[in-house]
Design a protein around this motif. Structure first.
Motif, PDB file in Angstrom:
ATOM      1  N   GLN A  10     -28.139  47.374 -31.074  1.00 27.75           N
ATOM      2  CA  GLN A  10     -27.847  48.166 -29.875  1.00 27.75           C
ATOM      3  C   GLN A  10     -26.448  47.867 -29.352  1.00 27.75           C
ATOM      4  O   GLN A  10     -25.780  48.733 -28.808  1.00 27.75           O
ATOM      5  CB  GLN A  10     -28.906  47.843 -28.813  1.00 27.75           C
ATOM      6  N   PHE A  11     -26.019  46.636 -29.439  1.00 25.90           N
ATOM      7  CA  PHE A  11     -24.742  46.082 -29.006  1.00 25.90           C
ATOM      8  C   PHE A  11     -24.579  46.058 -27.500  1.00 25.90           C
ATOM      9  O   PHE A  11     -24.226  45.037 -26.931  1.00 25.90           O
ATOM     10  CB  PHE A  11     -23.553  46.787 -29.660  1.00 25.90           C
ATOM     11  N   VAL A  12     -24.834  47.158 -26.808  1.00 29.15           N
ATOM     12  CA  VAL A  12     -24.773  47.177 -25.344  1.00 29.15           C
ATOM     13  C   VAL A  12     -26.163  46.875 -24.800  1.00 29.15           C
ATOM     14  O   VAL A  12     -27.107  47.632 -25.046  1.00 29.15           O
ATOM     15  CB  VAL A  12     -24.284  48.544 -24.818  1.00 29.15           C
ATOM     16  N   PRO A 160     -14.363  52.225 -24.733  1.00 33.16           N
ATOM     17  CA  PRO A 160     -14.387  52.090 -26.196  1.00 33.16           C
ATOM     18  C   PRO A 160     -13.497  50.979 -26.721  1.00 33.16           C
ATOM     19  O   PRO A 160     -13.856  50.283 -27.674  1.00 33.16           O
ATOM     20  CB  PRO A 160     -13.939  53.470 -26.696  1.00 33.16           C
ATOM     21  N   ASP A 161     -12.332  50.786 -26.098  1.00 35.85           N
ATOM     22  CA  ASP A 161     -11.439  49.730 -26.561  1.00 35.85           C
ATOM     23  C   ASP A 161     -12.020  48.349 -26.266  1.00 35.85           C
ATOM     24  O   ASP A 161     -11.911  47.433 -27.084  1.00 35.85           O
ATOM     25  CB  ASP A 161     -10.069  49.867 -25.905  1.00 35.85           C
ATOM     26  N   VAL A 162     -12.633  48.199 -25.100  1.00 37.14           N
ATOM     27  CA  VAL A 162     -13.248  46.920 -24.741  1.00 37.14           C
ATOM     28  C   VAL A 162     -14.372  46.584 -25.707  1.00 37.14           C
ATOM     29  O   VAL A 162     -14.456  45.470 -26.249  1.00 37.14           O
ATOM     30  CB  VAL A 162     -13.777  46.964 -23.290  1.00 37.14           C
ATOM     31  N   LEU A 163     -15.257  47.555 -25.954  1.00 39.68           N
ATOM     32  CA  LEU A 163     -16.377  47.311 -26.855  1.00 39.68           C
ATOM     33  C   LEU A 163     -15.891  47.005 -28.267  1.00 39.68           C
ATOM     34  O   LEU A 163     -16.386  46.077 -28.918  1.00 39.68           O
ATOM     35  CB  LEU A 163     -17.304  48.524 -26.863  1.00 39.68           C
ATOM     36  N   ALA A 164     -14.920  47.772 -28.738  1.00 43.05           N
ATOM     37  CA  ALA A 164     -14.430  47.573 -30.104  1.00 43.05           C
ATOM     38  C   ALA A 164     -13.756  46.214 -30.258  1.00 43.05           C
ATOM     39  O   ALA A 164     -13.923  45.533 -31.283  1.00 43.05           O
ATOM     40  CB  ALA A 164     -13.455  48.687 -30.473  1.00 43.05           C
ATOM     41  N   THR A 165     -13.008  45.794 -29.233  1.00 48.31           N
ATOM     42  CA  THR A 165     -12.291  44.526 -29.324  1.00 48.31           C
ATOM     43  C   THR A 165     -13.258  43.351 -29.378  1.00 48.31           C
ATOM     44  O   THR A 165     -13.077  42.414 -30.173  1.00 48.31           O
ATOM     45  CB  THR A 165     -11.323  44.367 -28.133  1.00 48.31           C
ATOM     46  N   ASP A 189     -32.248  60.812 -14.611  1.00 47.91           N
ATOM     47  CA  ASP A 189     -31.487  61.647 -15.533  1.00 47.91           C
ATOM     48  C   ASP A 189     -30.070  61.117 -15.736  1.00 47.91           C
ATOM     49  O   ASP A 189     -29.547  61.129 -16.848  1.00 47.91           O
ATOM     50  CB  ASP A 189     -31.428  63.084 -15.034  1.00 47.91           C
ATOM     51  N   GLU A 190     -29.451  60.651 -14.657  1.00 48.17           N
ATOM     52  CA  GLU A 190     -28.090  60.114 -14.761  1.00 48.17           C
ATOM     53  C   GLU A 190     -28.092  58.799 -15.542  1.00 48.17           C
ATOM     54  O   GLU A 190     -27.188  58.547 -16.358  1.00 48.17           O
ATOM     55  CB  GLU A 190     -27.494  59.908 -13.376  1.00 48.17           C
ATOM     56  N   VAL A 191     -29.074  57.945 -15.298  1.00 50.55           N
ATOM     57  CA  VAL A 191     -29.163  56.694 -16.060  1.00 50.55           C
ATOM     58  C   VAL A 191     -29.346  56.996 -17.542  1.00 50.55           C
ATOM     59  O   VAL A 191     -28.717  56.371 -18.406  1.00 50.55           O
ATOM     60  CB  VAL A 191     -30.313  55.821 -15.535  1.00 50.55           C
ATOM     61  N   ARG A 192     -30.191  57.963 -17.848  1.00 54.17           N
ATOM     62  CA  ARG A 192     -30.405  58.358 -19.239  1.00 54.17           C
ATOM     63  C   ARG A 192     -29.097  58.866 -19.859  1.00 54.17           C
ATOM     64  O   ARG A 192     -28.773  58.539 -21.006  1.00 54.17           O
ATOM     65  CB  ARG A 192     -31.484  59.440 -19.301  1.00 54.17           C
ATOM     66  N   ARG A 193     -28.349  59.646 -19.105  1.00 53.62           N
ATOM     67  CA  ARG A 193     -27.074  60.174 -19.599  1.00 53.62           C
ATOM     68  C   ARG A 193     -26.090  59.041 -19.865  1.00 53.62           C
ATOM     69  O   ARG A 193     -25.396  59.033 -20.894  1.00 53.62           O
ATOM     70  CB  ARG A 193     -26.477  61.149 -18.581  1.00 53.62           C
ATOM     71  N   ARG A 194     -26.021  58.079 -18.958  1.00 53.39           N
ATOM     72  CA  ARG A 194     -25.103  56.950 -19.141  1.00 53.39           C
ATOM     73  C   ARG A 194     -25.498  56.110 -20.350  1.00 53.39           C
ATOM     74  O   ARG A 194     -24.635  55.599 -21.076  1.00 53.39           O
ATOM     75  CB  ARG A 194     -25.074  56.090 -17.874  1.00 53.39           C
ATOM     76  N   ALA A 195     -26.807  55.936 -20.553  1.00 56.33           N
ATOM     77  CA  ALA A 195     -27.274  55.193 -21.724  1.00 56.33           C
ATOM     78  C   ALA A 195     -26.866  55.907 -23.009  1.00 56.33           C
ATOM     79  O   ALA A 195     -26.388  55.285 -23.970  1.00 56.33           O
ATOM     80  CB  ALA A 195     -28.789  55.015 -21.666  1.00 56.33           C
ATOM     81  N   ALA A 196     -27.049  57.223 -23.038  1.00 53.93           N
ATOM     82  CA  ALA A 196     -26.689  57.994 -24.226  1.00 53.93           C
ATOM     83  C   ALA A 196     -25.186  57.900 -24.493  1.00 53.93           C
ATOM     84  O   ALA A 196     -24.751  57.816 -25.655  1.00 53.93           O
ATOM     85  CB  ALA A 196     -27.116  59.446 -24.055  1.00 53.93           C
ATOM     86  N   ARG A 197     -24.396  57.901 -23.424  1.00 54.82           N
ATOM     87  CA  ARG A 197     -22.944  57.760 -23.594  1.00 54.82           C
ATOM     88  C   ARG A 197     -22.614  56.387 -24.171  1.00 54.82           C
ATOM     89  O   ARG A 197     -21.737  56.257 -25.051  1.00 54.82           O
ATOM     90  CB  ARG A 197     -22.236  57.951 -22.256  1.00 54.82           C
ATOM     91  N   ALA A 198     -23.278  55.350 -23.699  1.00 53.16           N
ATOM     92  CA  ALA A 198     -23.041  53.999 -24.230  1.00 53.16           C
ATOM     93  C   ALA A 198     -23.370  53.938 -25.712  1.00 53.16           C
ATOM     94  O   ALA A 198     -22.629  53.324 -26.505  1.00 53.16           O
ATOM     95  CB  ALA A 198     -23.874  52.985 -23.458  1.00 53.16           C
ATOM     96  N   VAL A 199     -24.456  54.579 -26.095  1.00 52.71           N
ATOM     97  CA  VAL A 199     -24.829  54.620 -27.508  1.00 52.71           C
ATOM     98  C   VAL A 199     -23.741  55.299 -28.334  1.00 52.71           C
ATOM     99  O   VAL A 199     -23.357  54.824 -29.419  1.00 52.71           O
ATOM    100  CB  VAL A 199     -26.177  55.346 -27.696  1.00 52.71           C
ATOM    101  N   GLU A 200     -23.189  56.392 -27.829  1.00 53.10           N
ATOM    102  CA  GLU A 200     -22.142  57.105 -28.544  1.00 53.10           C
ATOM    103  C   GLU A 200     -20.873  56.264 -28.641  1.00 53.10           C
ATOM    104  O   GLU A 200     -20.178  56.274 -29.673  1.00 53.10           O
ATOM    105  CB  GLU A 200     -21.830  58.441 -27.851  1.00 53.10           C
ATOM    106  N   LEU A 201     -20.558  55.531 -27.577  1.00 53.92           N
ATOM    107  CA  LEU A 201     -19.376  54.656 -27.622  1.00 53.92           C
ATOM    108  C   LEU A 201     -19.521  53.598 -28.695  1.00 53.92           C
ATOM    109  O   LEU A 201     -18.559  53.271 -29.408  1.00 53.92           O
ATOM    110  CB  LEU A 201     -19.164  54.007 -26.256  1.00 53.92           C
ATOM    111  N   VAL A 202     -20.711  53.026 -28.804  1.00 51.04           N
ATOM    112  CA  VAL A 202     -20.936  51.996 -29.822  1.00 51.04           C
ATOM    113  C   VAL A 202     -20.825  52.594 -31.224  1.00 51.04           C
ATOM    114  O   VAL A 202     -20.206  52.022 -32.115  1.00 51.04           O
ATOM    115  CB  VAL A 202     -22.325  51.342 -29.619  1.00 51.04           C
TER     116      VAL A 202
END
Length: 204
Positions: A10-12, A160-165, A189-202
């Motif tokens: 999951q990383f995040v 994305p840069d923070v996670l990648a580094t 719904d907003e929490v779900r959206r933020r989670a999905a965005r975190a997944v995409e960033l990873v």
């Protein structure tokens, strides 16, 4: 999948500080639905072990954080937790987790603290507070304690840069709290959206 692999995949890792049990359950459920199925509830959550039990029964990989008393490790295990976290390596913390077959994630910062936690058998080590260090610090530290795995915690941004580094430096996971929010603050719904965005960033 064991808890360590679940966190790494999951990383995040969301860290929830919710004012009541219903908010904690609703937030963790929304995070799971958004793709972040492993979450940490802190001991500050009212009736935290009831929340853990409800979420574990619903298939969430739940951890309990900010533990300072080994007795709470046993309570977490009884409730269905899969991992336990602390900001330090409290006496008996790792041993209690090993006894209950939980992943232990004690906190450390200096090389001496990291070595001591790893020598006790910590499953992963929480480098905290992350605001005091850089990814370069992890790169220097890792060769000193071969085999140790690290969760970076404290002020990590969903950038994305923070996670990648941090990932390039060797982190197994990063802990994120405020940026993911809670259901009570922003709605499920907003929490779900933020989670999905975190997944995409990873993934990116």
């Amino acid at each position: 999948m064991n808890a360590a692999d679940a966190l790494a995949a999951q990383f995040v890792v969301p860290v929830l500080r919710c004012p009541d049990i219903e908010d904690a359950v609703a937030t963790a459920t929304a995070l799971r639905d958004g793709g972040l199925g492993a979450v940490e509830l802190t001991m500050s959550t009212p009736d935290v072990f009831t929340a853990v039990r409800r979420l574990a029964e619903d298939g969430v990989t739940v951890g309990v954080g900010t533990i300072t008393d080994p007795d709470d490790v046993h309570r977490a295990a009884d409730a269905g937790a899969r991992f336990v976290v602390s900001f330090r390596c409290a006496p008996g913390f790792v041993a209690a987790a090993r006894e209950r077959e939980l992943l232990s994630v004690p906190g450390a910062l200096t090389p001496s603290e990291v070595h001591a936690a790893h020598a006790e058998g910590a499953g992963l080590i929480k480098l905290f507070p992350a605001g005091m260090i850089t990814p370069g610090y992890l790169g220097e530290l890792a060769p000193l304690v071969p085999g140790a795995g690290y969760v970076i915690s404290g002020g990590i941004r969903l950038d994305p840069d923070v996670l990648a580094t941090w990932r390039t430096a060797g982190a197994r996971a990063v802990a994120v709290g405020r940026e993911l929010g809670t259901s009570g603050e922003h709605g499920a719904d907003e929490v779900r959206r933020r989670a999905a965005r975190a997944v995409e960033l990873v993934r990116s």
